[in-house]
Write an enzyme that holds these catalytic residues in place. Structure first.
Site: not given
Length: 494
Positions: A83, A86, A331
């Site tokens: 993640s 991101k 997230s």
């Protein structure tokens, strides 16, 4: 939409990336130490000697805010970012869509109202809003009722054509598809609460009476899923073995196991198969609750809104500058994928992953990143096939500091050791002591056998450092070691 081709920034980044680089001495995880940061470097070297790091594939970069690298360990090794990808998704969205971008949902019709009957179709048109809630559909229904609509003679139509029909990004496993973090992406979707996990429904199983099945509660209530309840309530003191899972490729949700009396039962955020049908089903319920019924000939179907339809109602999401908080702090995978498709639609008039990910590559190139060192097939970081180097990820964190929306991005990042979910986010239970609590501000990344942390911290000398730590293929979690690295940077002095 704006994609700035920052040539001067690109040239400066190339020069900076060539300075103060240290080469790891194989096979030991160490680098040559620069005199001014030797204490930090020696400390990190010692941490890198931990067996958990030796057993993993890792890449580490620490930079000053002028771009100078003060520590690196296989900085150009490609590792799965999870993640932490991101960071690029959020940055690309803030640049491309703008801080004030809002998703939109419309209610339209191609008919007219006469004596309480809408003679025509009612369209629920989604434009990718992952924050649409049941209460928003209730509000639509309430306003229609106030405007005199009692019956809909035509069809109730869900329009999800703002995005393409590819619902899942590559790399989503069968097991992940049952849960909110692997939810399907649609131009028309619904979230169960203000965490905004679009395309999911909250399923709660609670104990009832000994020997009987657990009570099942859906939020929001919907008939798009079919519940198969194989659970059993058992006496107090027994082990809670409840499991809630959607069967692969269906909308059948199975509840199995024992629910002990006195226990809280079990709660899961379960993804639905076909988010468009889910949103339509809940909207139909909202209409009925407000006293608006469909005629016997009406159908609930998916379809495109005709060009001559007129807008009756519109709901806009919060602006992107606010959405980045639940997106990055928690997230949220669905936010990443919806933003990717929204970028594709905005720039290339194509709400697809291919176009959205191309926008992300365009942005990365525009700020001087080497896109050949990035490989990603989604925007959330769910795929194990995604790869990036710690050097490139730290360069992203360097370059975005020059952007006018940098403060917004920073506010979205988790803060170490702060218990508030919408401040600490995924770092709220990590690094809660001195000197890291409230000081380390970074994006986490986590998949099976993958852990990452990328962000900012201040040293004991109040100097901001950019750090990225990427690890994969470990046998024992590297999270404690990653946190030690962040702490070592934070404690360091020149």
């Amino acid at each position: 939409m704006k994609i700035n081709k920052k040539l001067s920034v690109l040239l400066a980044a190339v020069v900076l990336s060539m300075s103060s680089v240290f080469t790891p001495i194989a096979p030991t995880p160490s680098v040559e130490a620069a005199s001014t940061y030797s204490a930090m470097q020696n400390s990190i070297n010692s941490i890198m000697a931990d067996s958990r790091m030796r057993a993993s594939v890792s890449s580490v970069t620490v930079r000053k805010t002028n771009g100078e690298i003060v520590y690196q360990y296989y900085a150009n090794r490609a590792v799965t970012p999870a993640s932490s990808l991101k960071l690029l998704t959020a940055s690309s969205a803030l640049e491309t869509l703008g801080e004030n971008y809002r998703f939109q949902t419309n209610v339209l019709t191609n008919g007219t109202v006469s004596k309480g009957t809408l003679n025509g179709n009612l369209y629920l048109q989604g434009k990718g809003d992952p924050t649409l809630l049941k209460k928003d559909l209730d509000n639509f229904a309430a306003i229609l009722k106030k405007r005199g609509v009692n019956t809909i003679a035509g069809h109730l139509v869900g329009d999800d054509t703002w995005f393409d029909t590819v619902r899942l990004s590559p790399g989503i496993s069968k097991e992940d598809q049952s849960y909110y973090y692997g939810a399907q992406v649609s131009g028309l979707t619904l979230s169960p609460n203000t965490d905004y996990d679009a395309g999911s429904v909250i399923v709660e199983a609670k104990p009832t009476y000994n020997g009987r099945a657990a009570k099942i509660v859906l939020t929001p209530a919907t008939s798009i899923v079919r519940i198969v309840n194989k659970s059993k309530t058992v006496p107090k003191g027994y082990k809670n073995t409840l499991k809630i899972k959607r069967n692969y490729g269906t909308n059948v949700i199975e509840i199995t196991g024992n629910a002990p009396i006195g226990s809280s039962g079990k709660k899961e955020w379960i993804s639905v198969s076909n988010p468009t049908a889910y949103a339509l089903d809940v909207f139909k319920r909202s209409l009925a609750e407000k006293g608006i019924k469909l005629s016997s000939a009406s159908k609930v179907v998916r379809g495109a809104t005709p060009k001559d339809a007129r807008v009756l109602l519109t709901k806009q999401s919060m602006p992107l500058k606010q959405l980045v908080v639940p997106f990055l702090k928690l997230s949220n995978n669905s936010h990443a994928e919806h933003l990717a498709k929204a970028m594709g639609r905005e720039v290339y008039n194509d709400g697809s992953w291919d176009s959205g990910l191309q926008v992300m590559r365009d942005y990365a190139t525009s700020i001087g990143l080497d896109i050949t060192k990035w490989n990603f097939e989604d925007a959330s970081g769910m795929s194990h096939a995604n790869k990036v180097t710690s050097s490139e990820l730290s360069m992203l964190l360097l370059q975005v500091r020059k952007e006018p929306w940098y403060g917004t991005l920073l506010k979205g990042l988790p803060v170490a050791g702060v218990n508030d979910r919408f401040v600490g986010g995924t770092l709220r239970y990590r690094m809660g002591g001195w000197p890291t609590k409230g000081n380390v501000i970074a994006k986490t990344g986590s998949l099976d056998n993958v852990s990452a942390l990328a962000g900012y911290t201040q040293t004991a000398d109040k100097e901001t450092m950019i750090f990225t730590v990427l690890t994969q293929d470990y046998k024992t979690s590297t999270v404690p070691v990653i946190d030690k690295i962040a702490s070592a940077i934070t404690k360091s002095k020149k």
